[in-house]
Design a protein around this motif. Structure first.
Motif, PDB file in Angstrom:
ATOM      1  N   TYR A  28       5.599  12.668   9.065  1.00  0.00           N
ATOM      2  CA  TYR A  28       4.504  13.094   9.938  1.00  0.00           C
ATOM      3  C   TYR A  28       3.319  13.590   9.101  1.00  0.00           C
ATOM      4  O   TYR A  28       2.157  13.306   9.404  1.00  0.00           O
ATOM      5  N   VAL A  29       3.610  14.297   8.024  1.00  0.00           N
ATOM      6  CA  VAL A  29       2.556  14.768   7.122  1.00  0.00           C
ATOM      7  C   VAL A  29       1.854  13.597   6.447  1.00  0.00           C
ATOM      8  O   VAL A  29       0.627  13.582   6.309  1.00  0.00           O
ATOM      9  N   VAL A  30       2.635  12.604   6.021  1.00  0.00           N
ATOM     10  CA  VAL A  30       2.053  11.426   5.369  1.00  0.00           C
ATOM     11  C   VAL A  30       1.097  10.706   6.324  1.00  0.00           C
ATOM     12  O   VAL A  30      -0.019  10.332   5.943  1.00  0.00           O
ATOM     13  N   PHE A  31       1.511  10.524   7.566  1.00  0.00           N
ATOM     14  CA  PHE A  31       0.636   9.884   8.553  1.00  0.00           C
ATOM     15  C   PHE A  31      -0.613  10.730   8.779  1.00  0.00           C
ATOM     16  O   PHE A  31      -1.722  10.197   8.910  1.00  0.00           O
ATOM     17  N   PHE A  35      -2.946   8.012   7.272  1.00  0.00           N
ATOM     18  CA  PHE A  35      -2.976   6.925   8.244  1.00  0.00           C
ATOM     19  C   PHE A  35      -4.405   6.398   8.395  1.00  0.00           C
ATOM     20  O   PHE A  35      -5.335   7.171   8.652  1.00  0.00           O
ATOM     21  N   PRO A  36      -4.623   5.065   8.218  1.00  0.00           N
ATOM     22  CA  PRO A  36      -5.991   4.537   8.218  1.00  0.00           C
ATOM     23  C   PRO A  36      -6.685   4.577   9.567  1.00  0.00           C
ATOM     24  O   PRO A  36      -7.913   4.588   9.645  1.00  0.00           O
ATOM     25  N   MET A 327      -7.477   2.784   3.030  1.00  0.00           N
ATOM     26  CA  MET A 327      -6.494   1.698   3.083  1.00  0.00           C
ATOM     27  C   MET A 327      -6.642   0.882   4.357  1.00  0.00           C
ATOM     28  O   MET A 327      -7.021   1.410   5.402  1.00  0.00           O
ATOM     29  N   THR A 328      -6.295  -0.371   4.267  1.00  0.00           N
ATOM     30  CA  THR A 328      -6.131  -1.200   5.448  1.00  0.00           C
ATOM     31  C   THR A 328      -4.737  -0.955   6.018  1.00  0.00           C
ATOM     32  O   THR A 328      -3.895  -0.297   5.389  1.00  0.00           O
ATOM     33  N   GLY A 329      -4.473  -1.494   7.203  1.00  0.00           N
ATOM     34  CA  GLY A 329      -3.158  -1.336   7.795  1.00  0.00           C
ATOM     35  C   GLY A 329      -2.059  -1.930   6.927  1.00  0.00           C
ATOM     36  O   GLY A 329      -0.979  -1.347   6.780  1.00  0.00           O
ATOM     37  N   GLU A 330      -2.334  -3.108   6.334  1.00  0.00           N
ATOM     38  CA  GLU A 330      -1.340  -3.748   5.469  1.00  0.00           C
ATOM     39  C   GLU A 330      -1.107  -2.914   4.219  1.00  0.00           C
ATOM     40  O   GLU A 330       0.044  -2.754   3.765  1.00  0.00           O
ATOM     41  N   GLN A 331      -2.166  -2.383   3.633  1.00  0.00           N
ATOM     42  CA  GLN A 331      -2.019  -1.541   2.451  1.00  0.00           C
ATOM     43  C   GLN A 331      -1.230  -0.277   2.776  1.00  0.00           C
ATOM     44  O   GLN A 331      -0.419   0.194   1.962  1.00  0.00           O
ATOM     45  N   ALA A 333       1.147   0.040   5.000  1.00  0.00           N
ATOM     46  CA  ALA A 333       2.562  -0.308   5.115  1.00  0.00           C
ATOM     47  C   ALA A 333       3.214  -0.396   3.737  1.00  0.00           C
ATOM     48  O   ALA A 333       4.323   0.123   3.528  1.00  0.00           O
ATOM     49  N   VAL A 334       2.526  -1.032   2.786  1.00  0.00           N
ATOM     50  CA  VAL A 334       3.045  -1.110   1.415  1.00  0.00           C
ATOM     51  C   VAL A 334       3.109   0.278   0.793  1.00  0.00           C
ATOM     52  O   VAL A 334       4.095   0.639   0.122  1.00  0.00           O
TER      53      VAL A 334
END
Length: 376
Positions: A28-31, A35-36, A327-331, A333-334
């Motif tokens: 949750y903290v990471v998002f 989160f982009p 970041m983009t959404g794909e980035q 996720a990686v």
């Protein structure tokens, strides 16, 4: 009649569900931090993500709870062994992440001040962070590995635990409830009163304003131990535990729905502590179905690695995309995959071996199992 559950608080190694819960709190903290976002995402979801900082209060309360379970039921708290165990658990990875993030801070400051002043300032910041002073002074905040500020607060908790832990553990019955109410209301009132004369940024990190949340974790453990002793051999009915989780979840989403009408600084300083306490209480019973689901080995592994996820994610971002890029959404996720993978590797191949080596080097006997150490 709903089936009653046996109390299990006397075994601090039986905390698998709470360990797994740490992973979701760290995620949750990471998002919240990285989160982009997107215009396609509903505003309610975005506001939910924007409250990810409340996980830190959950960590503070859980820390007090676990430390109380592990150390306070015994007649004597060995402060040296306690200090060694806590240092061995949190400091090695903190040290590495601070060093890993230093080049990015130096690069930023070189662009502003020039190379020589930047080196001097960066060395000062690095030393201050290594001494865990970043929560006490604004000069050290938002510099190196920002999430590490909470470890500065935790270090203050550890220093005060032998005193306040013993004092709170003596409480029983009404005096315990009166104290818990006073600690919670007093802590929230102090934050609310200080919001006007002080800038919100000065309040966010200060350890004294988070102490009430940590103390509530200790009081929860004290109350639960007394309550379990009174209800033995039967424990709380399963329906009561389900109701506790449902009501706590509903209350949380009601706060999300209220949006910015809820005082932001109070949210940062344990406003939701009663909800966190209710969830911890419900999930601390291993015979509870939800606790059993959360006790799956793969989830426990992620939970044990959650400290690494929390502490590594900002540094990984800097090495992944730099300090200013989005970041983009794909980035993303990686990036998420990298953070989780590195946190698991860190726990098993760095944090755990170094922890064991330090405990052995200091000739200390830790009372903390690996899992309890992770949760505390």
């Amino acid at each position: 009649m709903p089936k009653a559950l046996s109390p299990q608080l006397n075994r601090p190694d039986q905390i698998h569900a709470l360990t797994s819960l740490r992973f979701f709190a760290a995620l949750y903290v990471v998002f919240f931090h990285e989160f982009p976002g997107s215009q396609k995402i509903p505003s309610l979801i975005l506001h939910l993500i924007s409250l990810g900082f409340i996980s830190v209060s959950f960590f503070f309360l859980l820390s007090g709870y676990i430390l109380a379970i592990v150390y306070l039921p015994r007649t004597k708290l060995e402060t040296r062994s306690f200090g060694v165990a806590r240092f061995a658990r949190i400091y090695p990875l903190l040290f590495i992440t601070l060093l890993a993030d230093t080049p990015f801070l130096l690069n930023q400051r070189t662009a502003i001040y020039g190379i020589k002043p930047a080196i001097v300032k960066t060395i000062g910041t690095l030393i201050g962070n290594m001494l865990l002073l970043q929560a006490w002074t604004a000069k050290l905040q938002y510099a190196l590995n920002e999430p590490a500020w909470s470890l500065s607060v935790e270090a203050f908790f550890y220093a005060s635990f032998p005193i306040i832990g013993k004092a709170l553990w003596r409480l029983h019955g009404r005096s315990l409830w009166y104290t818990a109410t006073a600690v919670y209301v007093g802590g929230q009132l102090a934050v609310w009163l200080l919001t006007v004369p002080l800038h919100m940024g000065e309040l966010k990190f200060h350890p004294l304003l988070h102490l009430s949340t940590f103390a509530l974790g200790i009081l929860l453990a004290r109350w639960q131990r007394d309550n379990n002793a009174q209800m033995a051999p039967a424990g709380p009915p399963a329906m009561l535990l389900y109701a506790t989780l449902v009501l706590s979840t509903a209350a949380f989403f009601a706060i999300v729905q209220l949006g910015h009408r809820v005082p932001y600084t109070n949210l940062q300083h344990g406003l939701l502590a009663p909800l966190f306490a209710a969830v911890i209480w419900a999930l601390s019973y291993p015979q509870f179905r939800v606790s059993q689901w959360l006790s799956q080995r793969w989830l426990v592994v992620l939970g044990e690695s959650s400290f690494g996820l929390y502490l590594l994610h900002a540094v990984v971002l800097h090495w992944y995309v730099g300090t200013s890029k989005k970041m983009t959404g794909e980035q993303f996720a990686v990036y998420l995959f990298l953070c989780v993978g590195l946190s698991v590797l860190s726990f098993y191949y760095f944090e755990t071996p170094v922890r064991r080596w330090l405990i052995s080097a200091f000739k200390s006997r830790s009372r903390e199992t690996l899992e309890a150490a992770s949760d505390a």
